[in-house]
Design an enzyme around this catalytic site. Structure first.
Site, PDB file in Angstrom:
ATOM      1  N   LYS A  53       4.083  -7.220  -7.980  1.00 41.64           N
ATOM      2  CA  LYS A  53       2.803  -6.576  -7.675  1.00 41.64           C
ATOM      3  C   LYS A  53       2.158  -6.156  -8.993  1.00 41.64           C
ATOM      4  O   LYS A  53       2.802  -5.472  -9.803  1.00 41.64           O
ATOM      5  CB  LYS A  53       3.051  -5.348  -6.792  1.00 41.64           C
ATOM      6  N   TYR A  78      10.096   0.409  -8.866  1.00 39.30           N
ATOM      7  CA  TYR A  78       9.803   0.686 -10.276  1.00 39.30           C
ATOM      8  C   TYR A  78      11.116   0.513 -11.006  1.00 39.30           C
ATOM      9  O   TYR A  78      12.158   1.003 -10.540  1.00 39.30           O
ATOM     10  CB  TYR A  78       9.307   2.116 -10.476  1.00 39.30           C
ATOM     11  N   SER A 134       7.220   3.214  -1.233  1.00 39.08           N
ATOM     12  CA  SER A 134       7.268   3.468  -2.680  1.00 39.08           C
ATOM     13  C   SER A 134       8.657   3.920  -3.130  1.00 39.08           C
ATOM     14  O   SER A 134       9.394   4.566  -2.371  1.00 39.08           O
ATOM     15  CB  SER A 134       6.251   4.559  -3.022  1.00 39.08           C
ATOM     16  N   HIS A 152      -3.442  -1.808  -9.269  1.00 38.21           N
ATOM     17  CA  HIS A 152      -2.899  -0.492  -8.936  1.00 38.21           C
ATOM     18  C   HIS A 152      -4.014   0.433  -8.427  1.00 38.21           C
ATOM     19  O   HIS A 152      -4.017   1.628  -8.711  1.00 38.21           O
ATOM     20  CB  HIS A 152      -2.217   0.104 -10.175  1.00 38.21           C
ATOM     21  N   THR A 182       6.775  -3.593  -9.010  1.00 32.78           N
ATOM     22  CA  THR A 182       5.476  -3.265  -9.605  1.00 32.78           C
ATOM     23  C   THR A 182       5.555  -3.544 -11.103  1.00 32.78           C
ATOM     24  O   THR A 182       6.405  -2.991 -11.798  1.00 32.78           O
ATOM     25  CB  THR A 182       5.115  -1.796  -9.331  1.00 32.78           C
TER      26      THR A 182
HETATM   27  C1  LIG Z   1      -1.704   8.122  -4.362  1.00 34.65           C
HETATM   28  C2  LIG Z   1      -1.281   6.747  -4.758  1.00 34.65           C
HETATM   29  C3  LIG Z   1       0.044   6.537  -5.074  1.00 34.65           C
HETATM   30  C4  LIG Z   1       0.450   5.270  -5.424  1.00 34.65           C
HETATM   31  N1  LIG Z   1       1.777   5.046  -5.697  1.00 34.65           N
HETATM   32  C5  LIG Z   1       2.196   3.808  -5.964  1.00 34.65           C
HETATM   33  C6  LIG Z   1       3.583   3.562  -6.158  1.00 34.65           C
HETATM   34  O1  LIG Z   1       4.413   4.439  -6.056  1.00 34.65           O
HETATM   35  N2  LIG Z   1       3.955   2.286  -6.459  1.00 34.65           N
HETATM   36  C7  LIG Z   1       3.045   1.264  -6.571  1.00 34.65           C
HETATM   37  O2  LIG Z   1       3.414   0.139  -6.852  1.00 34.65           O
HETATM   38  N3  LIG Z   1       1.724   1.498  -6.368  1.00 34.65           N
HETATM   39  C8  LIG Z   1       1.293   2.729  -6.073  1.00 34.65           C
HETATM   40  N4  LIG Z   1      -0.041   2.929  -5.836  1.00 34.65           N
HETATM   41  C9  LIG Z   1      -0.968   1.784  -5.864  1.00 34.65           C
HETATM   42  C10 LIG Z   1      -1.094   1.163  -4.485  1.00 34.65           C
HETATM   43  O3  LIG Z   1       0.081   0.508  -4.117  1.00 34.65           O
HETATM   44  C11 LIG Z   1      -2.201   0.111  -4.407  1.00 34.65           C
HETATM   45  O4  LIG Z   1      -2.037  -0.817  -5.455  1.00 34.65           O
HETATM   46  C12 LIG Z   1      -3.594   0.678  -4.457  1.00 34.65           C
HETATM   47  O5  LIG Z   1      -3.646   1.948  -3.952  1.00 34.65           O
HETATM   48  C13 LIG Z   1      -4.473  -0.252  -3.646  1.00 34.65           C
HETATM   49  O6  LIG Z   1      -5.777   0.116  -3.757  1.00 34.65           O
HETATM   50  P1  LIG Z   1      -6.601   0.903  -2.629  1.00 34.65           P
HETATM   51  O7  LIG Z   1      -6.055   2.291  -2.655  1.00 34.65           O
HETATM   52  O8  LIG Z   1      -7.975   0.780  -3.161  1.00 34.65           O
HETATM   53  O9  LIG Z   1      -6.426   0.242  -1.304  1.00 34.65           O
HETATM   54  C14 LIG Z   1      -0.488   4.198  -5.491  1.00 34.65           C
HETATM   55  C15 LIG Z   1      -1.810   4.447  -5.161  1.00 34.65           C
HETATM   56  C16 LIG Z   1      -2.209   5.694  -4.793  1.00 34.65           C
HETATM   57  C17 LIG Z   1      -3.640   5.900  -4.433  1.00 34.65           C
END
Ligand SMILES: Cc1cc2nc3c(=O)[nH]c(=O)nc-3n(C[C@H](O)[C@H](O)[C@H](O)COP(=O)(O)O)c2cc1C
Length: 824
Positions: A235, A140, A117, A259, A166
């Site tokens: 994404k 981002y 991330s 997300h 993203t």
């Molecule tokens: C705690 C947390 C932080 C996340 N931070 C980011 C991030 O910094 N950038 C991003 O593109 N997606 C972020 N996501 C989304 C994840 O990349 C991903 O799309 C999502 O968690 C996938 O679903 P799942 O948790 O059901 O497997 C985050 C998700 C969570 C749960």
């Protein structure tokens, strides 16, 4: 995929990701748990992601002899241990002090990539030092582009291999749990790669609002390209339309993601939109999915619906929370173990074998609107089929293009149509066909065949590879300078079947790519779509194909880790552009094929019906047997016979060293497609070949003259209506083919279906939008005119109407001047 030691706090290692989640929940501060676990709004989308996977039913398949399955896959040129990577998630340091370095170690041990991330808690350098598998950077885009650029440069310097932009986060979704908890990051949790002094990061939602650029559009892809050489994935794509736009913008991969339900609450589950997105992507770039993957079998379900790989999100954080790096590794091992189990029990030997046939029962995107299916009259028990449940090719616009034209021709029967690439009908004689068959039977008798053998030849199933191969060989020698053995020929149901058989045989693995000259005959791109063969268009220039462009495409595909397998081209009087490759370009193409171990699919149905002396076929210039020649008698004899052929003289060796010809392998496939080309049709074509001693050029001397005249009249009429100074002023232009059925007209307005309708309705003339023939974007301001089906008088009338349409359309759109964009 071995079990690990029990993460502390449990009597035995967790047996499922659910158990990991449960143990993590008990360990974490409830506000932190809410931060990772929660979604936006009422968390409908969060729940939908999980529910969609719960609805997947996989078909157990037995006694498949599969043995050990191989879950590995290749994405962007790198081998992954399985089609799984760790999703980008902020602040792994919230779960464990080692944060992303622990995750990188775990991912490396399993041979899986980690997407890091923008808000990683450890520096990219530290993470890279701990990693043993590919690292991608999630990007981002901040209002301050310089910050973003520096982030990318640091990651690239640390050895990261791709950027994942993203795109679903112009602002952060309203995550009610965090709002209720007034969630703040503890002071020691900071984004290790962002400038410490520039912002207050303690409230992710607050920082999201002030920091992220809410006005991004597709031009950001070009910006990323301008600051980095790394491949770019996007994404957060959730619709087929956005997937197409992403591909048009030149991305190297797409992640279907909502997300993890943290952005737009009420958005569909990612799995529910996967099939239409996959149809739109059609293998043109890697397609990944995340959201709700909680078991190994979920991975297989996503692959079955068209993903190339999945990203795993929250469960990895659960593992980290439970036991740091060991816990994350335990989670990944468990997923791989379950995936391996699911592959074995469904008889899926490799990732490439995972397709929709694995799915049974209620598909994930069903369930919501089943009740709304239209009833079939007279059959109350009828099963309604959904398009999404059918093979993705039926949703491919390329398979629909001709339908629109047919429909419009039906609606306006009095139009002059420059649309169909059909032969001129005045050359058909209704009795000749019977003479042809008679002549062939007499030929068989004269050759010594008994009555019984002749009856069999005419009435019985025939040899799969065809019964007139000797006559075809003779004719190829006489007309085309192609010297081949009858055994190297397969007689097919039109050249179209030849394309299908050839693609099926050659394209064995998902990394094999078909290059096509673009604009391109839709028959080949349609066949590629049926077979899920990825297509890379190589755009023709205004004066035809530049072989350097083919080479650039070969190198680009290699760089992406794919194998350019073959290049499809119509070298003479191409359909649709009308262009012809020069002799020099033909030589260069053959040299290139040798240099890059590329096969050439040569399709050249217009040569024998074109005036004047033709350049040599690629096949006749090809002692190295790199060319597979696709032949058709549709233009040179008649189309209703549906007889074509393939010259496939390439030797094929099996592991024991035994050798066959590619033609033999094509015949095997044909035996399961059309069994054999109808004997009656072969007899009619054979009779026509016998009548002219195999010299179709002689047989077609009169038609060729006619088509040459039709071309001349078309050009003359265009010149008359638009003299040079007028056409320059209006921004119109056209090419001047030397034969064939088609030419290209460039116009200064969008030549789309709406313009075509106006042309039919208001001016009584039809043509084909050139965009139909572009596998990707392009051709929006070009028109294909086909003159083969019309008499000179009809052409004269038709070009008059066409000229009126062009003038009206230019006035309507206010567009004049040089045509922007592509030329053909
Ligand atoms: C705690 C947390 C932080 C996340 N931070 C980011 C991030 O910094 N950038 C991003 O593109 N997606 C972020 N996501 C989304 C994840 O990349 C991903 O799309 C999502 O968690 C996938 O679903 P799942 O948790 O059901 O497997 C985050 C998700 C969570 C749960």
């Amino acid at each position: 995929m071995t079990g690990r030691t029990a993460p502390s706090g449990g009597s035995r290692p967790p047996l499922s990701l659910e158990e990991y989640a449960e143990r993590a929940r008990t360990r974490l501060d409830p506000a932190v748990w809410d931060f990772i676990e929660g979604g936006a709004g009422e968390e409908r989308t969060l729940a939908a992601n999980l529910a969609a996977f719960d609805r997947i039913r996989l078909s157990p398949r037995v006694l498949t002899g599969t043995g050990e399955c191989d879950p590995s896959t290749t994405i962007l040129g790198r081998r992954w241990g399985a089609p799984v990577a760790v999703a980008p998630m902020a602040y792994h340091t919230l779960m464990h002090p080692e944060g992303e370095t622990a995750t990188a170690r775990a991912a490396g041990a399993a041979g899986l990539p980690l997407v890091v991330s923008t808000f990683a808690g450890r520096t990219y350098r530290e993470i890279a030092a701990a990693a043993a598998s590919p690292l991608w950077l999630q990007v981002y885009c901040f209002r301050d582009r310089d910050t973003t650029r520096r982030l990318i440069e640091h990651a690239a310097a640390a050895g990261f291999e791709a950027l994942v932009l993203t795109v679903d986060t112009p602002r952060l979704g309203r995550r009610l749990r965090d709002l209720r908890n007034d969630f703040r990051l503890p002071p020691h949790i900071v984004p290790a790669n962002l400038p410490a002094d520039q912002a207050d990061y303690s409230s992710p939602s607050e920082h999201g609002r002030t920091g992220l650029d809410p006005s991004l559009d597709w031009s950001v892809i070009a910006w990323l390209r301008s600051v980095s050489q790394l491949p770019v994935l996007v994404k957060g794509v959730m619709t087929a339309e956005d997937a197409r736009r992403a591909i048009d913008s030149g991305v190297d991969g797409i992640v279907v993601s909502n997300h993890g339900g943290r952005q737009l609450d009420g958005a569909p589950a990612t799995l529910d939109v996967l099939a239409p997105v996959a149809a739109a992507v059609d293998g043109r770039c890697p397609l990944l999915l995340d959201g709700g993957v909680r078991r190994g079998r979920d991975v297989l379900g996503a692959l079955a619906l068209g993903a190339d790989a999945v990203l795993l999100g929250r469960p990895v954080l659960h593992g980290l929370a439970v036991a740091g790096g060991d816990g994350a590794a335990g989670v990944l091992d468990l997923v791989l173990e379950e995936l391996s189990e699911a592959m074995t029990l469904t008889g899926t030997a490799t990732v490439a074998d995972a397709d929709a046939s694995l799915l049974t029962g209620e598909a994930p995107h069903r369930g919501v609107a089943d009740a709304a299916l239209p009833a079939v009259p007279g059959n109350t028990a009828a099963t309604g089929l959904r398009k999404q449940d059918l093979h993705r090719s039926v949703s491919d616009p390329v398979l629909d293009t001709m339908n629109f034209l047919n429909e419009i021709t039906g609606r306006f029967p009095d139009v002059v149509s420059f649309a169909p690439g059909r032969p001129y009908e005045e050359f058909f004689d209704k009795d000749e066909i019977l003479d042809h068959i008679r002549r062939y039977l007499d030929h068989l008798a004269a050759d010594g065949a008994s009555d019984h053998a002749i009856r069999t030849a005419l009435y019985q199933y025939g040899p799969t590879a065809g019964q007139i191969r000797g006559l075809i060989r003779d004719s190829l020698r006489a007309d085309e300078g192609i010297d081949t053995a009858p055994e190297a020929i397969v007689v097919t149901v039109g050249a179209q079947e030849g394309m299908l058989l050839t693609l099926r045989a050659l394209f064995a693995n998902p990394a094999d790519v078909l290059l096509v000259a673009s604009p391109c005959y839709v028959g080949i791109t349609g066949a590629a779509s049926l077979l899920q063969v990825p297509v890379h268009p190589v755009e023709e220039r205004a004066d035809g194909l530049d072989v350097a462009d083919v080479e650039a495409a070969v190198l680009a595909e290699r760089a992406r880790g794919r194998r350019p397998r073959a290049f499809y081209v119509v070298p003479d009087h191409s359909n649709p552009s009308g262009n012809t490759m020069s002799r020099r370009a033909r030589e260069e193409l053959l040299e290139l094929a040798a240099r890059h171990d590329l096969l050439i699919l040569e399709d050249s149905p217009y040569r024998l019906v074109s005036p004047g002396v033709q350049l040599p076929t690629l096949k006749s210039m090809d002692p190295a047997r790199r060319v597979i020649h696709l032949g058709s008698y549709a233009k040179s004899v008649f189309p209703s016979a549906r007889v074509g052929f393939v010259v496939a003289d390439q030797p094929v060796r099996d592991p024991s060293g035994a050798e066959t010809l590619l033609a033999d392998e094509l015949a095997k496939i044909k035996s399961m497609v059309t069994v054999n080309t109808p004997a009656l049709s072969q007899a009619a074509v054979a009779g026509a070949l016998l009548a002219c001693g195999g010299r179709l050029t002689e047989r077609n001397a009169v038609p060729a003259k006619h088509y040459g005249e039709a071309l001349r009249v078309t050009l003359e009429q265009l010149d008359r209506h638009f003299p040079e100074d007028v056409r320059d002023r209006l921004g119109i232009g056209w090419n001047r083919p030397s034969g064939g059925f088609f030419l290209t007209v460039r116009v200064p307005f969008p030549a789309d279906n709406a313009a075509l309708l106006r042309s039919a309705e208001d001016h009584g003339v039809i043509w084909t939008p050139m965009a139909y023939f572009y596998p990707g974007p392009g051709g929006e301001r070009s028109i294909r005119l086909s003159f083969s089906y019309l008499s000179p008088a009809e052409i004269e009338e038709g070009i008059g109407r066409f000229a009126a349409f062009l003038r009206a359309e230019i006035e309507r759109s206010g567009a004049t001047g040089p045509t922007p964009g592509r030329d053909t």
